[in-house]
Design a protein around this motif. Structure first.
Motif: not given
Length: 101
Positions: A1-5, A7-17
Motif C-alpha cells: 500500500m502506497e500513499i502520496k502525501c 511532500m512525502a510518500l508513505v509505504r506499508f508492506e510486509n509489516g514495515w512502514i
C-alpha cells in the motif's frame, strides 16, 4: 500500500512502514520502522481548509534511517495529506493497527 502525501510518500508492506520525504526539501530523509514497534498513532482527516495527517510514535532506537539503524532526533513521524487522500490514509492506518495486534 502506497500513499502520496504532501511532500512525502508513505509505504506499508510486509509489516514495515517507510516514509520518504521529498528530496527537494532540506530535510531529505527516508525513515523505516516496523508496524509492531509503533507505540501510538494519530489520524486527522483532511478538509477543504486544512490538510489531514497521520502520525506514528516509535521508540528512537527502533528506526532505520538512510539504510542504517540510527538514533533519530524525533520519535514522532508525521505526514500531511490533502482531503482527496482521506480514504487511503484511513485504510493505511487500519492496516497498521491490524499489524500491531
Amino acid at each position: 500500500m502506497e500513499i502520496k502525501c504532501v511532500m512525502a510518500l508513505v509505504r506499508f508492506e510486509n509489516g514495515w512502514i517507510t516514509i520518504s520525504k521529498n528530496p527537494k526539501t532540506p530535510q531529505e530523509a527516508t525513515v523505516r520502522f516496523r508496524a509492531t514497534d509503533v507505540t501510538a498513532s494519530r489520524y486527522r482527516s483532511g478538509t477543504r481548509l486544512r490538510n489531514g495527517y497521520l502520525q506514528f510514535k516509535v521508540p528512537k532506537d527502533l528506526v532505520t534511517q538512510g539504510g542504517k539503524s540510527q538514533r533519530v532526533l524525533r520519535e514522532e513521524h508525521r505526514v500531511d495529506f490533502g482531503k482527496d487522500r482521506n480514504a487511503e490514509s484511513a485504510q493505511l492506518l487500519a492496516a497498521v493497527e491490524n499489524a500491531r495486534r
